[in-house]
Design an enzyme around this catalytic site. Structure first.
Site, mmCIF file in Angstrom:
data_model
loop_
_atom_site.group_PDB
_atom_site.id
_atom_site.type_symbol
_atom_site.label_atom_id
_atom_site.label_comp_id
_atom_site.label_asym_id
_atom_site.label_seq_id
_atom_site.Cartn_x
_atom_site.Cartn_y
_atom_site.Cartn_z
ATOM 1 N N VAL B 17 -14.225 7.935 -5.968
ATOM 2 C CA VAL B 17 -14.005 6.574 -6.073
ATOM 3 C C VAL B 17 -14.878 5.922 -5.506
ATOM 4 C CG1 VAL B 17 -12.313 4.695 -5.585
ATOM 5 C CG2 VAL B 17 -11.555 6.949 -6.125
ATOM 6 N N VAL B 36 -18.417 -14.329 -9.112
ATOM 7 C CA VAL B 36 -17.831 -14.733 -7.719
ATOM 8 C C VAL B 36 -18.193 -15.952 -7.062
ATOM 9 C CG1 VAL B 36 -18.036 -14.045 -5.135
ATOM 10 C CG2 VAL B 36 -17.438 -12.314 -6.668
ATOM 11 N N LYS B 105 -2.640 4.580 -0.698
ATOM 12 C CA LYS B 105 -1.422 4.278 -0.778
ATOM 13 C C LYS B 105 -0.408 4.873 0.282
ATOM 14 C CE LYS B 105 -2.462 8.230 -3.697
ATOM 15 N NZ LYS B 105 -3.661 7.749 -4.460
ATOM 16 N N GLU B 129 -4.621 -3.247 -5.139
ATOM 17 C CA GLU B 129 -4.412 -2.783 -6.639
ATOM 18 C C GLU B 129 -4.484 -1.362 -6.876
ATOM 19 O OE1 GLU B 129 -3.242 -5.225 -9.621
ATOM 20 O OE2 GLU B 129 -2.895 -3.142 -9.716
ATOM 21 N N GLY B 134 -3.815 3.484 -10.539
ATOM 22 C CA GLY B 134 -5.361 3.590 -10.900
ATOM 23 C C GLY B 134 -5.840 2.257 -11.401
ATOM 24 N N ILE B 136 -4.553 0.455 -13.875
ATOM 25 C CA ILE B 136 -3.567 -0.464 -14.683
ATOM 26 C C ILE B 136 -3.287 -1.443 -13.688
ATOM 27 C CG2 ILE B 136 -1.427 -0.597 -15.470
ATOM 28 C CD1 ILE B 136 -1.308 2.740 -15.667
ATOM 29 N N LYS B 205 3.712 5.617 -3.708
ATOM 30 C CA LYS B 205 3.570 4.427 -4.723
ATOM 31 C C LYS B 205 4.905 3.662 -5.135
ATOM 32 C CE LYS B 205 -0.354 6.867 -6.815
ATOM 33 N NZ LYS B 205 -0.578 7.954 -7.670
#
Lengths: 432, 432
Positions: B17, B36, B105, B129, B134, B136, B205
């Site tokens: 990631v 931003v 998580k 998030e 992931g 979504i 989760k």
């Protein structure tokens, strides 16, 4: 924080959605106060005919929307719809530094630049989740969750009326006219269904979606729009014969040619495979596919219209706006820095399904195929079936520009061996 | 606003990631700055072994994560995973007023109270998030879009590894062990698959989802957890015979009894109808259903894991946090005001499918049915099929508490006419 000064809300309009907003605001007052950090208080409701609204507190009703907006309120919630007087009222509110929550897709698709400028001028918030796909959280994901990604495509069913009609035609085999009549009788279509069936409603939503997805100002006039009135029972039958179904799609695409990027935004009926997730979206439900470079493919599904679902989206925005007032800070501003040009439909590559009645004799296929080749339209699949004294010929093309496809179809229609062009329709979803 | 002071970001961890976060941050620098309102600048990357990270700029690498957090950075992005040292590093960051974006998580499911308190103490943002599902967009919709609604249920497939295994068992008929081996070989399961197959990952989760959905602090220890290791080929076959399939579901429910509300949060395999939208979610994809009073039913679908999809969610949060720093203001704070109690699994009503091998003689059904009646478990459907010298008896119950179902099954297993309890599994989705 029960000692916090209440957030005072002006509600403009009190139809199906407005009534539900009032119900949720009062019924959940304690929850909303806890979530916001201050009570959220309804200061007034502007309506045209107060005696028609017995379900809301009479002392809150007023016919003077402008005075309500100008009064001591912090947030203006607009569910009137249409351009005026909504536009003027919201501009007044934003210029006075009052945050706005609106469900008005037509207004946003025409005047978002003006509204955003007014919001930026005073630092007020402008939220409009309810304007697209009712209760489905879609705009917030696009403009916030995916703000660090590159969205390449948004494709969805965003109009419940047309989806109800097309689902009906598909399941009964009835004509467009018969099915529209049925939809009107059942309350799924309005007495004047133009905004829905001619694709105006979906086009407004497509403009809003494209603006957020591509950081580009897209208005309704940039959207290529075809309605469903010309979808025939023959089109539906032709789709069915190929394992496909017809849906009215709103499609927002980023098109890259060399180092030139543009956006194609369009609303039109299209055949999609029955195995496609959008094919299973029936009746008044909405569903939207989003594709982004890093995130890949996502789908959002839910109720696209109706009083309570739309009110849910309005209330979510209202909580966000009220939280910003309590905590300080602002929600996301308009992001239109990319300024990508809108691509004309004539230059947008799509795939087509063409169903023909042809003479059943040697050489027909080669004549038809020659016309496709001549216009540089590549054929993906062909199916020919003999009948008693003629034959059915179905051609599905690879992606080609609309302009090329149109001239191909014109020329084919004029071939002596072609008895009738039965159905011509765009194809979306997986390659056949 | 190119003259704005850059937002300086510390990245903790640089695995799958993290590498994608670096790639997106550098590859989209101009876009991110425009969105931003200030450049977003990578100040440093903390890793354990710098020589293992040749794909990121060497001058940014450091082994001293604590010093990087303490340095002149505005935002800390954490993709290390696990409790320590992530917990200490993020607490230090938040206490120093630095905003945090995390995909962790396990940490959130255990220590969100502590992290939220630290964030509130200094006014820093805490976004996460990427911790669930992931790419979504799911947490933002729950805590923002639906903030004005009353969420009653969240049910979904939130673990790709177990979904891959269950999909595989369903399509091949192979055993759990064989399919797990295949998943490990293909890289869909880790060498030590415990966190996935025993449901720990999904339980973390579920705790996060329930906390947001019900404005209540739910930790992993409040989640009833059953993994998939005991799902047999017989269970899968029994499901198939009923037009069902088996999925590992994370379920968060609001349960109302009289004026008492509680939340049931659980992770367990369950049979769902093949017609259910979650049944079609295969392989590494995730999908989550959300039900709310006003919004009705919604579904979110997309890639639940992987470097790029997870990085997309991290970047979305990073843009939000950076916008807040530029514009002033904060994202939503922890909302745990409702403080609903967690309902023990023994008191949670669910439906069960029970498949038995029984003697093929008169009176068997009545004996079995009597045991159900005795425990007040109502039968929804029964199917009995004779075979050569015995019979198969399938019972699907109406909702009853887990405790009642468990004692029913125990008693039935002891009946002399029952040769074997072939499969016992919860049932979710539409009533059979």
């Amino acid at each position: 924080m029960p000692s916090q000064k209440p957030i005072r809300v002006a509600l403009l309009g009190c139809g199906t959605v407005g009534t539900e907003v009032v119900r949720l605001l009062t019924g959940q007052a304690a929850d909303l106060a806890a979530r916001v950090g201050a009570p959220v208080e309804l200061a007034g409701i502007a309506v045209r005919k107060p005696n028609k609204h017995r379900e809301v507190p009479a002392d809150l009703l007023t016919t003077d929307a402008a005075a309500l907006v100008a009064s001591d309120v912090d947030v203006v919630v607009e569910v009137i719809g249409g351009i005026e007087p909504a536009r003027t009222l919201l501009l007044d509110a934003l210029r006075a530094g009052k945050s706005v929550v609106t469900a008005n897709k037509a207004l946003l698709a025409e005047h978002s630049a003006e509204l955003s400028a007014a919001a930026d001028g005073s630092g007020a918030d402008l939220y409009f989740e309810a304007a697209v796909a009712g209760a489905i959280p879609l705009l917030r994901p696009l403009r916030e969750s995916l703000a660090g990604d590159r969205i390449t495509r948004v494709m969805g069913i965003v109009n419940g009326t047309t989806n109800f009609i097309l689902s009906g035609m598909d399941s009964t085999g009835a004509s467009y006219g018969e099915t529209l009549e049925e939809a009107t009788r059942l309350g799924y279509a309005e007495a004047d269904p133009t905004a829905d069936v001619d694709g105006f409603d979906a086009a407004s939503k497509a403009a809003i979606l494209a603006s957020l997805a591509f950081h580009t100002r897209v208005t309704a006039s940039d959207v290529h729009r075809e309605g469903i009135a010309s979808v025939s029972a023959a089109d539906i039958a032709a789709a069915r014969a190929l394992g496909r179904t017809v849906k009215l799609l709103a499609i927002c695409e980023r098109v890259t040619e060399g180092d030139q990027e543009s956006v194609s935004v369009r609303v039109h009926p299209a055949m999609i495979p029955r195995s496609h997730p959008l094919a299973g979206v029936n009746g008044a439900f909405n569903a939207v596919f989003v594709e982004a470079d890093a995130a890949g493919e996502m789908m959002f599904y839910g109720q696209g219209a109706g009083g309570a679902p739309t009110a849910s989206a309005v209330l979510g925005d209202l909580v966000a706006v009220a939280r910003n007032l309590v905590q300080g800070g602002r929600g996301p501003r308009e992001s239109a820095y990319a300024g990508l040009p809108a691509r004309p439909m004539g230059q947008t590559p799509t795939r087509y399904h063409i169903s023909l009645d042809v003479a059943d004799r040697a050489g027909v296929l080669s004549q038809v195929a020659a016309v496709f080749a001549e216009h540089d339209v590549s054929i993906a699949a062909v199916r020919q079936e003999g009948r008693v004294d003629d034959a059915s010929l179905v051609v599905v093309t690879h992606a080609a520009t609309d302009a090329a496809l149109r001239s191909t179809v014109d020329k084919i229609g004029g071939l002596p061996v072609v008895r009738e062009v039965v159905s011509v329709m765009r194809v979306e979803g997986e390659e056949t």
